[in-house]
Write a protein that holds these residues in place. Sequence first.
Motif, PDB file in Angstrom:
ATOM      1  N   ASP A 100       0.825  -1.210   0.000  1.00 27.73           N
ATOM      2  CA  ASP A 100       0.000   0.000   0.000  1.00 27.73           C
ATOM      3  C   ASP A 100       0.860   1.260   0.000  1.00 27.73           C
ATOM      4  O   ASP A 100       0.464   2.288  -0.529  1.00 27.73           O
ATOM      5  CB  ASP A 100      -0.942   0.011   1.204  1.00 27.73           C
ATOM      6  N   ALA A 101       2.057   1.164   0.578  1.00 30.86           N
ATOM      7  CA  ALA A 101       2.962   2.311   0.646  1.00 30.86           C
ATOM      8  C   ALA A 101       3.800   2.458  -0.624  1.00 30.86           C
ATOM      9  O   ALA A 101       4.527   3.426  -0.772  1.00 30.86           O
ATOM     10  CB  ALA A 101       3.881   2.174   1.853  1.00 30.86           C
ATOM     11  N   GLY A 102       3.710   1.503  -1.536  1.00 29.97           N
ATOM     12  CA  GLY A 102       4.525   1.517  -2.755  1.00 29.97           C
ATOM     13  C   GLY A 102       5.493   0.350  -2.743  1.00 29.97           C
ATOM     14  O   GLY A 102       5.400  -0.560  -1.912  1.00 29.97           O
ATOM     15  N   MET A 103       6.441   0.356  -3.668  1.00 24.42           N
ATOM     16  CA  MET A 103       7.429  -0.721  -3.746  1.00 24.42           C
ATOM     17  C   MET A 103       8.276  -0.705  -2.473  1.00 24.42           C
ATOM     18  O   MET A 103       8.803   0.345  -2.080  1.00 24.42           O
ATOM     19  CB  MET A 103       8.303  -0.554  -4.985  1.00 24.42           C
ATOM     20  N   THR A 104       8.396  -1.879  -1.842  1.00 23.04           N
ATOM     21  CA  THR A 104       9.022  -1.972  -0.531  1.00 23.04           C
ATOM     22  C   THR A 104       9.824  -3.259  -0.417  1.00 23.04           C
ATOM     23  O   THR A 104       9.365  -4.316  -0.844  1.00 23.04           O
ATOM     24  CB  THR A 104       7.934  -1.971   0.578  1.00 23.04           C
ATOM     25  N   VAL A 105      11.002  -3.167   0.169  1.00 20.97           N
ATOM     26  CA  VAL A 105      11.734  -4.372   0.537  1.00 20.97           C
ATOM     27  C   VAL A 105      11.033  -4.919   1.768  1.00 20.97           C
ATOM     28  O   VAL A 105      11.057  -4.307   2.832  1.00 20.97           O
ATOM     29  CB  VAL A 105      13.226  -4.087   0.821  1.00 20.97           C
ATOM     30  N   THR A 106      10.379  -6.074   1.595  1.00 21.15           N
ATOM     31  CA  THR A 106       9.579  -6.641   2.676  1.00 21.15           C
ATOM     32  C   THR A 106      10.278  -7.757   3.430  1.00 21.15           C
ATOM     33  O   THR A 106       9.977  -8.001   4.594  1.00 21.15           O
ATOM     34  CB  THR A 106       8.257  -7.210   2.125  1.00 21.15           C
ATOM     35  N   ARG A 107      11.214  -8.443   2.757  1.00 20.44           N
ATOM     36  CA  ARG A 107      11.806  -9.620   3.368  1.00 20.44           C
ATOM     37  C   ARG A 107      13.187  -9.869   2.785  1.00 20.44           C
ATOM     38  O   ARG A 107      13.421  -9.637   1.603  1.00 20.44           O
ATOM     39  CB  ARG A 107      10.903 -10.813   3.088  1.00 20.44           C
ATOM     40  N   ILE A 108      14.063 -10.363   3.637  1.00 21.51           N
ATOM     41  CA  ILE A 108      15.394 -10.786   3.210  1.00 21.51           C
ATOM     42  C   ILE A 108      15.635 -12.170   3.799  1.00 21.51           C
ATOM     43  O   ILE A 108      15.482 -12.374   5.004  1.00 21.51           O
ATOM     44  CB  ILE A 108      16.489  -9.809   3.663  1.00 21.51           C
ATOM     45  N   GLU A 109      15.986 -13.109   2.931  1.00 27.18           N
ATOM     46  CA  GLU A 109      16.292 -14.469   3.359  1.00 27.18           C
ATOM     47  C   GLU A 109      17.806 -14.665   3.302  1.00 27.18           C
ATOM     48  O   GLU A 109      18.381 -14.689   2.218  1.00 27.18           O
ATOM     49  CB  GLU A 109      15.628 -15.488   2.432  1.00 27.18           C
ATOM     50  N   LEU A 110      18.424 -14.796   4.464  1.00 28.46           N
ATOM     51  CA  LEU A 110      19.849 -15.107   4.536  1.00 28.46           C
ATOM     52  C   LEU A 110      20.019 -16.618   4.570  1.00 28.46           C
ATOM     53  O   LEU A 110      19.287 -17.318   5.281  1.00 28.46           O
ATOM     54  CB  LEU A 110      20.476 -14.505   5.791  1.00 28.46           C
ATOM     55  N   ASP A 111      20.969 -17.109   3.806  1.00 31.25           N
ATOM     56  CA  ASP A 111      21.275 -18.534   3.778  1.00 31.25           C
ATOM     57  C   ASP A 111      22.788 -18.651   3.893  1.00 31.25           C
ATOM     58  O   ASP A 111      23.518 -18.163   3.028  1.00 31.25           O
ATOM     59  CB  ASP A 111      20.778 -19.146   2.466  1.00 31.25           C
ATOM     60  N   THR A 112      23.250 -19.258   4.974  1.00 27.54           N
ATOM     61  CA  THR A 112      24.683 -19.299   5.231  1.00 27.54           C
ATOM     62  C   THR A 112      25.174 -20.716   5.487  1.00 27.54           C
ATOM     63  O   THR A 112      24.464 -21.527   6.074  1.00 27.54           O
ATOM     64  CB  THR A 112      25.065 -18.372   6.402  1.00 27.54           C
TER      65      THR A 112
END
Length: 143
Positions: free
Chosen positions: A88-100
């Motif tokens: 609703d606020a526009g394009m947004t970084v919603t999630r980051i998946e770290l894999d180590t």
Amino acid sequence: MPIRNASARWQGNLTEGSGTLRTGQGGYEGNYSFKSRFEEGEGTNPEELVGAAHAACFSMALSKALADAGTPGTSVETTAKVHLDKTDAGMTVTRIELDTTGQVPGIDEAKFVELAEAAKRNCPISRLLSPGAEISLTARLAS
């Protein structure tokens, strides 16, 4: 502590224009465009750069945590999947998946995961991003 710099230049309109970006000390310079960001075009995009910064920061934080625990790692390799979604606020970084994955002699899987979770909480880039994006972590020892 030093202040880090980066710069970007954009020419043209949003969908047909193009740009270049550069880190302050010249370690990276690349092209970006609407297609490289929102489609499958050549070049990089801000989200990839955020992912690279997060993976690098986390890997260093985990390396420190491992050494502080008396089990220094041989290597830590991390990928970051950055999700850019329309909200609703526009394009947004919603999630980051770290894999180590870590090569760490003398440590068991449970302790490695515990230290990786702590590194995720304490890495400066995680602290920057976590108020606005969900950060998940998969951590395992190399076989």
